[in-house]
Scaffold this motif. Structure first.
Motif, PDB file in Angstrom:
ATOM      1  N   GLY A  28      -5.851   5.858   8.626  1.00  8.69           N
ATOM      2  CA  GLY A  28      -4.511   5.928   8.053  1.00  8.69           C
ATOM      3  C   GLY A  28      -4.302   4.840   7.012  1.00  8.69           C
ATOM      4  N   THR A  29      -4.596   3.592   7.405  1.00  5.67           N
ATOM      5  CA  THR A  29      -4.401   2.504   6.444  1.00  5.67           C
ATOM      6  C   THR A  29      -5.403   2.615   5.297  1.00  5.67           C
ATOM      7  OG1 THR A  29      -5.662   1.180   8.001  1.00  5.67           O
ATOM      8  CG2 THR A  29      -3.324   0.716   7.875  1.00  5.67           C
ATOM      9  N   GLY A  30      -6.627   3.038   5.623  1.00  9.69           N
ATOM     10  CA  GLY A  30      -7.654   3.169   4.594  1.00  9.69           C
ATOM     11  C   GLY A  30      -7.253   4.176   3.534  1.00  9.69           C
ATOM     12  N   TRP A  31      -6.731   5.289   3.969  1.00  7.85           N
ATOM     13  CA  TRP A  31      -6.325   6.342   3.049  1.00  7.85           C
ATOM     14  C   TRP A  31      -5.192   5.868   2.150  1.00  7.85           C
ATOM     15  CZ3 TRP A  31      -8.666  10.213   1.117  1.00  7.85           C
ATOM     16  CH2 TRP A  31      -7.980  11.308   0.577  1.00  7.85           C
ATOM     17  N   SER A  32      -4.272   5.093   2.720  1.00  2.00           N
ATOM     18  CA  SER A  32      -3.168   4.624   1.885  1.00  2.00           C
ATOM     19  C   SER A  32      -3.608   3.486   0.957  1.00  2.00           C
ATOM     20  CB  SER A  32      -1.965   4.196   2.738  1.00  2.00           C
ATOM     21  OG  SER A  32      -2.380   3.445   3.840  1.00  2.00           O
ATOM     22  N   THR A  33      -4.712   2.830   1.295  1.00  2.00           N
ATOM     23  CA  THR A  33      -5.256   1.807   0.405  1.00  2.00           C
ATOM     24  C   THR A  33      -5.971   2.444  -0.782  1.00  2.00           C
ATOM     25  OG1 THR A  33      -5.605   0.443   2.343  1.00  2.00           O
ATOM     26  CG2 THR A  33      -6.678  -0.280   0.340  1.00  2.00           C
ATOM     27  N   LEU A  34      -6.348   3.701  -0.578  1.00  2.00           N
ATOM     28  CA  LEU A  34      -7.148   4.404  -1.589  1.00  2.00           C
ATOM     29  C   LEU A  34      -6.505   4.358  -2.969  1.00  2.00           C
ATOM     30  CD1 LEU A  34      -9.683   6.276  -1.798  1.00  2.00           C
ATOM     31  CD2 LEU A  34      -8.079   8.166  -1.687  1.00  2.00           C
ATOM     32  N   VAL A  35      -5.212   4.661  -3.021  1.00  2.00           N
ATOM     33  CA  VAL A  35      -4.525   4.690  -4.310  1.00  2.00           C
ATOM     34  C   VAL A  35      -4.658   3.336  -5.001  1.00  2.00           C
ATOM     35  CG1 VAL A  35      -2.337   5.094  -5.459  1.00  2.00           C
ATOM     36  CG2 VAL A  35      -2.935   6.413  -3.425  1.00  2.00           C
ATOM     37  N   ALA A  36      -4.459   2.277  -4.212  1.00  2.11           N
ATOM     38  CA  ALA A  36      -4.607   0.936  -4.765  1.00  2.11           C
ATOM     39  C   ALA A  36      -6.025   0.728  -5.263  1.00  2.11           C
ATOM     40  CB  ALA A  36      -4.265  -0.098  -3.695  1.00  2.11           C
ATOM     41  N   ALA A  37      -6.999   1.169  -4.452  1.00  2.00           N
ATOM     42  CA  ALA A  37      -8.394   0.965  -4.834  1.00  2.00           C
ATOM     43  C   ALA A  37      -8.713   1.688  -6.125  1.00  2.00           C
ATOM     44  CB  ALA A  37      -9.309   1.448  -3.707  1.00  2.00           C
ATOM     45  N   GLU A  38      -8.111   2.849  -6.318  1.00  2.00           N
ATOM     46  CA  GLU A  38      -8.456   3.646  -7.493  1.00  2.00           C
ATOM     47  C   GLU A  38      -7.679   3.226  -8.742  1.00  2.00           C
ATOM     48  OE1 GLU A  38     -10.133   7.587  -5.215  1.00  2.00           O
ATOM     49  OE2 GLU A  38      -8.078   7.626  -5.948  1.00  2.00           O
TER      50      GLU A  38
END
Ligand SMILES: Nc1ncnc2c1ncn2[C@@H]1O[C@H](COP(=O)(O)OP(=O)(O)OP(=O)(O)O)[C@@H](O)[C@H]1O
Ligand SMILES: [Mg+2]
Lengths: 267, 278
Positions: B212-222
């Motif tokens: 859950g947290t990883g997926w929401s970090t994705l946008v930031a990562a990209e």
């Protein structure tokens, strides 16, 4: 192979004191478990029964004293001492057969070998049709039988049982007692069984050890033969209605209460 | 299938009853589905009035049409599937790396006082920091390549799994340990045959939270110089005020998160059928 002179489990003047407690949990306890005997330790809550069993199992170490099994010092848990737990302690991710074979798996036996052995033991505890079942689908009595089978499968030299039938209802408990006596006769294993059920103790024991708390100690030892009579073919009903059985039960009851009186005020 | 769509079904003993229930078609629609339908209807209704410009809120039909366009023709030189694939690859890589490392670390923390003393403060120290806060540092250290993006997601997934694993390990039933010891189990056998299976429910919960947290970090990562990915797609669409792609991207991100959650719950039920019964 059998060194007859040393073939016994000896608890020699053992004391245990848990850190930060006033009384010793066990004080100067000595006990010998002879071949083919079924020793039952009976006593009120807190008298150190579980402590005694955990010592023999090797889960805890004595503060003083020694324990030897067939001449070897007991120093930690080991496969030659099988344990049956009150709350079965089965592994829910394994089915019945794999639970029974668990000890053999740890020992490194290959699958075929251990399953043959496990099926054999399941038959001994009347669970031959349940090999593939999930353990959490079984009743309490069946789970206890699986726990017993698991301990037996590893072919231990002594069987240690801490209130194995304590959580079962009276009817199932009697069945389990009879099953245990049958297995005891068939396998000839030495057994140390803990209970606080007086009738159970009198019915099963060849050697009955009465314990008392504060500090935990042995206050009386009795040699009995009701279990042997059952193993020899007499029915449980006729044994339990035998005046001798009733008299023994009443005697033990009186002793348990006599030893409990001085401490009721302190508790 | 319809029963799987309600988030709340976890609370009921649903699997037990499935067999003696009427055929699926006659079951009432779960409340969750009704809620979603309601929101869709509201969305459609508001945009149909024409009071709100499509720049602020495009209609469902427009988003649907865009879905077709982006999946076939693409947006920013990549189709929706390529964006999705890029994001998926990042999160799967990060997840695998996190599980491979966090589970052993969690076991160590749960079993050894020394490991706990060393590792616990480290994890607790970085865990509450929002990934965006340390993103610049990650970029300075590891550049703007794939590594930085995966690392950022990895860090977000690692802590929940390690902490959950440690909790699971610490809560292992002592009599099960003793049972194994009484068969002469070695320390490694104890971990392999008793501790890890016992901690599996907690590990899976950790993975669920971590994903859950990883997926929401994705946008930031990209945000970090990506040329593909759902986060990148939403980000660049926002810069050009292509609101329908923004909405589409958000919906796809939400749907994937939802699917992950359901998938992990199903996995949990399958791997731990005894939960709550033993
Ligand atoms: N881990 C421990 N730490 C401190 N004290 C303990 C511990 N385990 C047991 N004791 C104490 O030692 C005494 C004996 O406990 P033990 O569990 O052996 O009794 P028991 O005869 O098995 O009782 P029960 O019939 O209730 O199971 C009790 O006073 C108990 O409070
Ligand atoms: Mg006890």
């Amino acid at each position: 192979m059998t060194a007859a002179h040393a073939a016994q489990l000896i608890v020699d003047r053992v004391s245990v004191r848990y850190p930060g407690t006033a009384h010793a949990a066990l004080h100067d306890v000595s006990l010998t478990i002879q071949p083919e005997s079924l020793v039952v330790a009976l006593g009120p809550s807190g008298c150190g029964k579980t402590t005694l069993l955990n010592l023999v199992a090797g889960f805890i170490k004595p503060t003083s004293g020694h324990i030897t099994l067939d001449g070897q010092p007991v120093d930690g848990p080991g496969a030659e001492r099988g344990v049956v737990f009150q709350d079965d302690a089965l592994l829910p991710w394994l089915n019945v057969l794999d639970n029974v074979a668990f000890g053999l798996q740890l020992r490194g036996l290959d699958r075929r070998e251990r399953e043959v052995r496990a099926r054999q033991v399941l038959q001994q505890v009347d669970l031959q049709g349940y090999a593939g079942r999930r353990v959490w689908e079984l009743s309490g009595g069946m789970r206890q039988r699986v726990g017993l089978a698991r301990a037996l499968a590893a072919d231990p030299r002594v069987l240690l049982m801490d209130e194995p039938f304590g959580a079962l209802d009276a009817f199932i408990r009697e069945q389990m007692q009879e099953l245990l006596l049958r297995i005891w006769r068939e396998t000839g294993k030495r057994i140390l069984l803990i209970t606080h059920d007086i009738e159970e103790a009198v019915f099963l024991a060849t050697d009955l050890v009465l314990m008392s708390p504060g500090p935990g100690r042995i206050v009386e030892r009795l040699s009995l033969d009701f279990g042997q009579r059952y193993a020899a073919g007499e029915s449980a009903r006729s044994i339990k209605s035998d005046p001798q059985f009733i008299a023994t039960r009443e005697h033990v009851l009186a002793r348990v209460f006599a030893h409990r009186q001085p401490h009721t005020s302190g508790a | 299938m319809s029963a799987e769509l309600t988030l709340g079904e976890h609370d009921f003993a649903a699997p037990e009853r499935v067999q003696d229930e009427a055929p699926q078609s006659r079951r009432p629609l779960p409340i969750g589905v009704l809620t979603i339908l309601g929101v869709l209807a509201l969305w459609w209704g508001i945009t149909a009035t024409g009071l709100i410009q499509p720049l602020f809120l495009p209609s469902p039909q427009a988003v649907l049409a865009k879905l077709w366009l982006v999946s076939t023709k693409g947006y920013m030189d990549a189709t929706l599937w390529q964006h999705l694939g890029a994001s998926g690859l990042r999160i799967v890589t990060a997840l695998l790396a996190a599980v491979l490392l966090a589970v052993p670390v969690g076991v160590a923390i749960g079993l050894s006082r020394v490991a706990r003393g060393v590792l616990d403060p480290l994890i607790e120290l970085y865990r509450p920091i929002p990934p965006l806060a340390y993103l610049p540092l990650v970029v300075i250290w590891f550049g703007i390549g794939e590594l930085s993006k995966v690392l950022l997601i990895y860090l977000a997934i690692f802590a929940p799994i390690a902490i959950a694993t440690a909790t699971g390990v610490r809560n292992v039933d002592q009599t099960r340990i003793r049972a194994a010891l009484s068969f002469g189990a070695t320390r490694w056998q104890l971990i392999r045959h008793v501790i890890l299976p016992s901690a599996l429910p907690d590990i899976l919960t950790g993975i669920r939270i971590g994903l859950g947290t990883g997926w929401s970090t994705l946008v930031a990562a990209e945000l970090v110089a990506a040329t593909r990915g759902l986060g990148f797609m939403v980000q660049s669409a926002a810069q050009f005020l292509v609101t329908d792609v923004v909405v589409l991207g958000i919906l796809v991100i939400a749907l994937i998160a939802f699917a992950l959650e359901l998938g992990l719950r199903a996995l949990q039920r399958r791997l731990i059928p005894w939960q709550g019964r033993a």
